[in-house]
Scaffold this motif. Structure first.
Motif, PDB file in Angstrom:
ATOM      1  N   HIS A 123      -1.461   1.331   9.234  1.00 46.05           N
ATOM      2  CA  HIS A 123      -1.999   0.014   9.604  1.00 46.05           C
ATOM      3  C   HIS A 123      -1.045  -1.094   9.184  1.00 46.05           C
ATOM      4  O   HIS A 123      -0.315  -0.947   8.197  1.00 46.05           O
ATOM      5  CB  HIS A 123      -3.341  -0.198   8.894  1.00 46.05           C
ATOM      6  CG  HIS A 123      -3.263   0.079   7.415  1.00 46.05           C
ATOM      7  ND1 HIS A 123      -2.936  -0.889   6.495  1.00 46.05           N
ATOM      8  CD2 HIS A 123      -3.396   1.233   6.715  1.00 46.05           C
ATOM      9  CE1 HIS A 123      -2.902  -0.336   5.291  1.00 46.05           C
ATOM     10  NE2 HIS A 123      -3.160   0.960   5.385  1.00 46.05           N
ATOM     11  N   GLU A 132       1.312   6.858   6.826  1.00 43.94           N
ATOM     12  CA  GLU A 132       0.576   7.574   5.777  1.00 43.94           C
ATOM     13  C   GLU A 132      -0.087   8.851   6.296  1.00 43.94           C
ATOM     14  O   GLU A 132      -1.308   9.004   6.209  1.00 43.94           O
ATOM     15  CB  GLU A 132      -0.466   6.650   5.147  1.00 43.94           C
ATOM     16  CG  GLU A 132      -1.367   5.908   6.126  1.00 43.94           C
ATOM     17  CD  GLU A 132      -2.424   5.052   5.394  1.00 43.94           C
ATOM     18  OE1 GLU A 132      -3.177   5.615   4.595  1.00 43.94           O
ATOM     19  OE2 GLU A 132      -2.468   3.829   5.639  1.00 43.94           O
ATOM     20  N   GLU A 155       2.346   7.971   1.561  1.00 44.77           N
ATOM     21  CA  GLU A 155       2.257   6.682   2.262  1.00 44.77           C
ATOM     22  C   GLU A 155       3.299   5.701   1.726  1.00 44.77           C
ATOM     23  O   GLU A 155       3.497   5.613   0.521  1.00 44.77           O
ATOM     24  CB  GLU A 155       0.862   6.070   2.061  1.00 44.77           C
ATOM     25  CG  GLU A 155       0.724   4.639   2.605  1.00 44.77           C
ATOM     26  CD  GLU A 155      -0.677   4.050   2.439  1.00 44.77           C
ATOM     27  OE1 GLU A 155      -1.348   4.363   1.433  1.00 44.77           O
ATOM     28  OE2 GLU A 155      -1.073   3.257   3.308  1.00 44.77           O
ATOM     29  N   THR A 184       1.970   0.433   7.384  1.00 45.94           N
ATOM     30  CA  THR A 184       2.081   1.657   6.597  1.00 45.94           C
ATOM     31  C   THR A 184       2.264   2.853   7.523  1.00 45.94           C
ATOM     32  O   THR A 184       1.849   2.842   8.686  1.00 45.94           O
ATOM     33  CB  THR A 184       0.827   1.918   5.742  1.00 45.94           C
ATOM     34  OG1 THR A 184      -0.261   2.280   6.608  1.00 45.94           O
ATOM     35  CG2 THR A 184       0.445   0.693   4.926  1.00 45.94           C
ATOM     36  N   ASP A 202       0.859  -1.192   0.000  1.00 46.02           N
ATOM     37  CA  ASP A 202       0.000   0.000   0.000  1.00 46.02           C
ATOM     38  C   ASP A 202       0.893   1.239   0.000  1.00 46.02           C
ATOM     39  O   ASP A 202       1.740   1.383   0.888  1.00 46.02           O
ATOM     40  CB  ASP A 202      -0.857  -0.078   1.282  1.00 46.02           C
ATOM     41  CG  ASP A 202      -1.929   0.984   1.400  1.00 46.02           C
ATOM     42  OD1 ASP A 202      -2.161   1.735   0.444  1.00 46.02           O
ATOM     43  OD2 ASP A 202      -2.550   1.039   2.488  1.00 46.02           O
TER      44      ASP A 202
HETATM   45 CO    CO Z   1      -2.803   2.425   3.958  1.00 46.17          CO
END
Ligand code: CO
Ligand code: MF3
Ligand code: CO
Length: 299
Positions: A219, A252, A283, A250, A156
Motif C-alpha cells: 500500500h 510486503e 516488508e 510498501t 512500515d
Molecule cells: Co504495510
C-alpha cells in the motif's frame, strides 16, 4: 531524489504522456506548467485526480526516510532480544517502549480498533497477530511488523525472525518470502507498472514451491498508514498503474508453504493459513526514484 523541473522529453503532442497516464501528452502533462515540460506538480495533480495517489516531495521523502530509519532500528532491537520462552506481548512492549523513547508513535495502536503497538505473527499466522500470552518456542518463526509515525510521517516494515534453531521448513519459507520481496522491489522504476511487481513476486514464490496470499496487499504510505495505491503480490506484467518518481509504497508479500487460503480468527484480526502451514513475510517501504528505487526502510 530530485525532481527536475526543466527535464526535457522527446514525446510528441500526440504520443502517450511520459508520466504514464495513458492519455495523449497534449491532454495531460503538456497542459500543465511550462509548455512541453511535465512538472512534478502536473504529475502530482494527475496522480491524485486519477488514482488518489499522493506523490511525495523531497521534503516529505526526507521525513519518511527518518521514520524508516527508526523502524529498521526497532526491528534490529527486537531481533537481538527474541528468545524461546518469551511471550508475544513482551515483543509488543519492546516495540512500544523503543518507539516512544525515540519520540515517535506506534501507528497500529488504536488503528481501526487494533489493541496493540505492533503485529506479532507466529508460524501459521500470516499477519496481524495480536500480541498476547503465546510463548515463543525453539524452532518457531515470528514476524514482527513495525509502523511508526515521526513528525507526521509514516514508515512500515517487517521481518520474519527465527526463534532458536530453525527447522528446514522454517528456513525454506522465510527464504522464499525474503527473496520474493527482493525481486518485487527490483521491479520498481519509473515506467514499470504495479502489476510488474506482483508478477515478479508470484513467479518467484511459486517457482520455489510457495503460495501467495491474495487478501492482503502492499500500500501507499507516508502521510497515512494506508494510502493508494494497492500493491498486490501476484498479477500480470504490464497491468496496473505506471510508477512515477515520488511514489512511496510498501512491498510486503505473505508466502505460505501450503495452500494460499486463509481464515481470520474471532478477534477479527489474526489471519491464519487455512491448512495451518507455515507462512512468512518481509516488508519494506519503497520510494520510486528517477532511476529506479530507494528503500526508505533498508535492511
Ligand atoms: Co504495510
Ligand atoms: N503493518 C501492517 C501493514 O503492513 C498493517 C497492520 S494494521 C494493524 O500494512 F492495525 F494491525 F496494525
Ligand atoms: Co507493516
Amino acid at each position: 531524489m530530485r525532481f527536475h523541473k526543466s527535464k526535457k522529453t522527446k514525446a510528441g503532442r500526440n504520443d502517450p504522456c511520459p508520466c504514464g497516464s495513458g492519455l495523449k501528452y497534449k491532454k495531460c502533462c503538456l497542459r500543465k506548467g511550462d509548455a512541453g515540460v511535465p512538472t512534478f506538480e502536473g504529475t502530482r495533480n494527475l496522480y491524485y485526480r486519477k488514482y488518489k495517489i499522493c506523490l511525495k516531495s523531497r521534503e516529505d521523502i526526507e521525513g519518511i526516510r527518518k521514520t524508516g530509519q527508526l523502524v529498521t532500528k526497532t526491528l534490529d532491537f527486537v531481533e537481538e532480544k527474541i528468545r524461546p520462552g518469551m511471550t508475544t506481548d513482551e515483543i509488543n512492549t519492546l516495540v512500544h517502549e523503543f518507539t516512544i523513547r525515540n519520540n515517535a508513535t506506534p501507528a497500529p495502536l488504536n488503528y481501526r480498533g487494533y489493541p496493540k503497538s505492533t503485529c506479532v505473527s507466529v508460524n501459521e499466522v500470516i499477519c496481524h497477530g495480536i500480541p498476547g500470552d503465546r510463548v515463543l518456542k525453539d524452532g518457531d518463526i515470528v514476524n514482527v511488523d513495525v509502523t511508526s509515525v515521526l513528525k507526521g510521517y509514516y514508515a512500515d516494515a517487517n521481518k520474519t525472525f527465527f526463534v532458536g534453531t530453525p527447522g528446514d521448513d522454517a528456513k525454506k519459507i522465510a527464504d522464499i518470502a525474503k527473496e520474493s520481496m527482493k525481486v518485487g522491489i527490483s521491479m520498481v522504476r519509473p515506467g514499470n507498472t504495479i502489476g510488474d511487481i506482483g508478477w515478479a513476486i508470484q513467479n518467484c514464490a511459486e517457482k520455489r514451491g510457495g503460495t501467495v496470499v491474495r487478501e492482503f496487499v502492499g500500500h501507499g504510505v507516508g502521510f497515512e498508514f494506508h494510502e493508494a495505491p494497492q500493491v498486490p503480490h501476484y498479477g500480470k506484467r504490464g497491468d496496473g498503474i505506471v510508477m512515477v518518481p515520488g511514489m512511496v509504497f510498501t512491498i510486503e508479500p505473505m508466502i505460505n508453504l501450503g495452500r494460499k487460503e486463509l481464515y481470520v480468527m474471532k478477534d477479527k484480526w489474526t489471519a491464519v493459513t487455512k491448512d495451518r502451514s507455515l507462512s512468512a513475510q518481509f516488508e519494506q517501504t519503497i520510494l520510486v526514484t528517477e532511476s529506479g528505487f530507494e528503500s526508505l526502510t533498508p535492511y
